[in-house]
Design an enzyme around this catalytic site. Structure first.
Site, PDB file in Angstrom:
ATOM      1  N   ASP A  99      -0.892  -1.902   3.451  1.00 32.72           N
ATOM      2  CA  ASP A  99      -1.722  -2.761   4.306  1.00 32.72           C
ATOM      3  C   ASP A  99      -2.811  -3.451   3.486  1.00 32.72           C
ATOM      4  O   ASP A  99      -3.114  -4.637   3.712  1.00 32.72           O
ATOM      5  CB  ASP A  99      -2.363  -1.939   5.416  1.00 32.72           C
ATOM      6  CG  ASP A  99      -1.362  -1.499   6.476  1.00 32.72           C
ATOM      7  OD1 ASP A  99      -0.214  -1.993   6.451  1.00 32.72           O
ATOM      8  OD2 ASP A  99      -1.728  -0.654   7.316  1.00 32.72           O
ATOM      9  N   HIS A 117       1.478   3.725   3.371  1.00 32.54           N
ATOM     10  CA  HIS A 117       1.331   2.504   4.169  1.00 32.54           C
ATOM     11  C   HIS A 117      -0.097   1.949   4.186  1.00 32.54           C
ATOM     12  O   HIS A 117      -0.271   0.722   4.229  1.00 32.54           O
ATOM     13  CB  HIS A 117       1.832   2.755   5.598  1.00 32.54           C
ATOM     14  CG  HIS A 117       3.333   2.821   5.676  1.00 32.54           C
ATOM     15  ND1 HIS A 117       4.125   1.707   5.744  1.00 32.54           N
ATOM     16  CD2 HIS A 117       4.186   3.882   5.654  1.00 32.54           C
ATOM     17  CE1 HIS A 117       5.400   2.060   5.792  1.00 32.54           C
ATOM     18  NE2 HIS A 117       5.465   3.379   5.731  1.00 32.54           N
ATOM     19  N   GLU A 128       6.911  -8.151   4.919  1.00 31.28           N
ATOM     20  CA  GLU A 128       6.282  -8.711   3.717  1.00 31.28           C
ATOM     21  C   GLU A 128       6.701 -10.162   3.501  1.00 31.28           C
ATOM     22  O   GLU A 128       6.592 -10.696   2.410  1.00 31.28           O
ATOM     23  CB  GLU A 128       6.659  -7.875   2.480  1.00 31.28           C
ATOM     24  CG  GLU A 128       8.114  -7.908   2.080  1.00 31.28           C
ATOM     25  CD  GLU A 128       8.971  -6.837   2.757  1.00 31.28           C
ATOM     26  OE1 GLU A 128      10.038  -6.531   2.202  1.00 31.28           O
ATOM     27  OE2 GLU A 128       8.602  -6.307   3.810  1.00 31.28           O
TER      28      GLU A 128
END
Length: 330
Positions: A216, A212, A242
């Site tokens: 990011d 993750h 997204e």
């Protein structure tokens, strides 16, 4: 309170736009401040005035039934340039013939302090008005300054609640509000306005394969690409994990498709040290609002175009005005 006003008007209007405050409904937090100031300084009128390009708009006003005036007659338009209170408007050559002086509400005394953003732009003013000549003391001006700081703090808190903290884009709720405002403006001035919705292709594989934090980093890079491409008056929103939206003000359908293609090409050139061979792609839907369209219809048409792009092979732009599409593929 330091006042280091920045002189460029484009930057000032951009700073004002970031707060997404114009033409919003009244809010208790601001009404409480204008009510308190009116009572403390014993004046009939108090307002939180925000100076837009051609108008001043009141986020809160007590003692006067108005929502906005032309900027050309606004006392607060002078306050954002200079902090001097006007003691007697009828004797001041700048305001003696002002319709707000010669007619209702027949302003005689005015004092205002700038509402200055943390980056130094005077967005408008907190002002008090009397229909009788009077002097405003340094102590009273200091009171206005303190309440002006509270207003800016309230705007900042309001912004935090309406912005995505990771990528500094507006939230889904704020984006929908901005689209609603664009529809209202179209009814008034008929300027074209376009909407882009896009999804990052296979983004879950990035989160799953690289973690993750890597995902990011991709989202931040995507937002930065958007900000360097769109104009200050345009709005970038994060609508889901997204999924993004871009509201293009005063933009035709044809130009909006070009913007989407520019973004799609820029995304594909992004590079990350932790995945040298990773290629970021996205699918885009584009539409221009037409008179008489509702919010749900405009978003639905654009979302349908995005759906076609995703199910037509991804990494492409499909533009649609009435679901008659033009496709641009990789």
């Amino acid at each position: 309170m330091k006042h280091r006003q920045l002189p460029d008007e484009e930057g000032r209007l951009s700073a004002l736009g970031r707060y997404q405050i114009l033409d919003t409904a009244s809010e208790t937090a601001f009404d409480k401040i204008t009510g308190l100031v009116r009572d403390i300084l014993d004046v009939p009128i108090c307002a939180v005035s925000l100076v837009d390009g051609e108008r001043q708009w009141f986020k809160s006003i007590q003692g006067l039934d108005a929502t906005e005036t032309s900027r050309s007659v606004a006392f607060c338009a002078h306050t954002i340039l200079k902090r001097t209170p006007m003691v007697d408007a009828e004797l001041d050559p700048r305001f003696a013939s002002n319709p707000l002086v010669t007619g209702n509400p027949r302003i005689r005394s005015y004092a205002g302090v700038p509402l200055q953003s943390p980056d130094g732009y005077n967005l408008g003013s907190l002002c008090v008005i009397d229909v009788q000549p009077r002097n405003f003391s340094e102590g009273q001006i200091s009171i206005l300054d303190k309440f002006a700081e509270l207003i800016i703090n309230e705007l900042e808190l309001r912004t935090l609640a309406h912005r995505d903290s990771l990528i500094d884009a507006v939230t889904r709720r704020s984006f929908i509000e901005a689209v609603e405002k664009a529809i209202s403006r179209l009814e008034q001035d008929s300027w074209p306005c376009a909407l882009i919705l896009f999804d990052l292709d296979h983004f879950k594989k990035i989160n799953g394969g690289y973690g993750h934090p890597a995902g990011d980093e991709v989202l931040i890079a995507i937002a930065n690409c958007c900000r360097t491409t769109i104009r200050p008056a345009d709005i970038l929103g994060r609508l889901g994990g997204e999924e993004f939206g871009v509201l293009l003000n005063e933009t035709s359908f044809k130009d909006a498709v070009l913007v989407a293609e520019r973004l799609r090409n820029q995304f594909s050139r992004l590079a990350f040290d932790w995945a040298p061979h990773l290629k970021i792609t996205a699918s885009f839907g584009v539409s221009e609002i037409a008179p008489g369209q509702s919010l749900d219809h405009w978003i639905g048409v654009t979302d349908a175009a995005l759906f076609k792009a995703k199910h037509g092979g991804r990494n492409r732009t499909i533009g649609s005005s009435k679901l008659v599409s033009c496709a641009v593929a990789a």
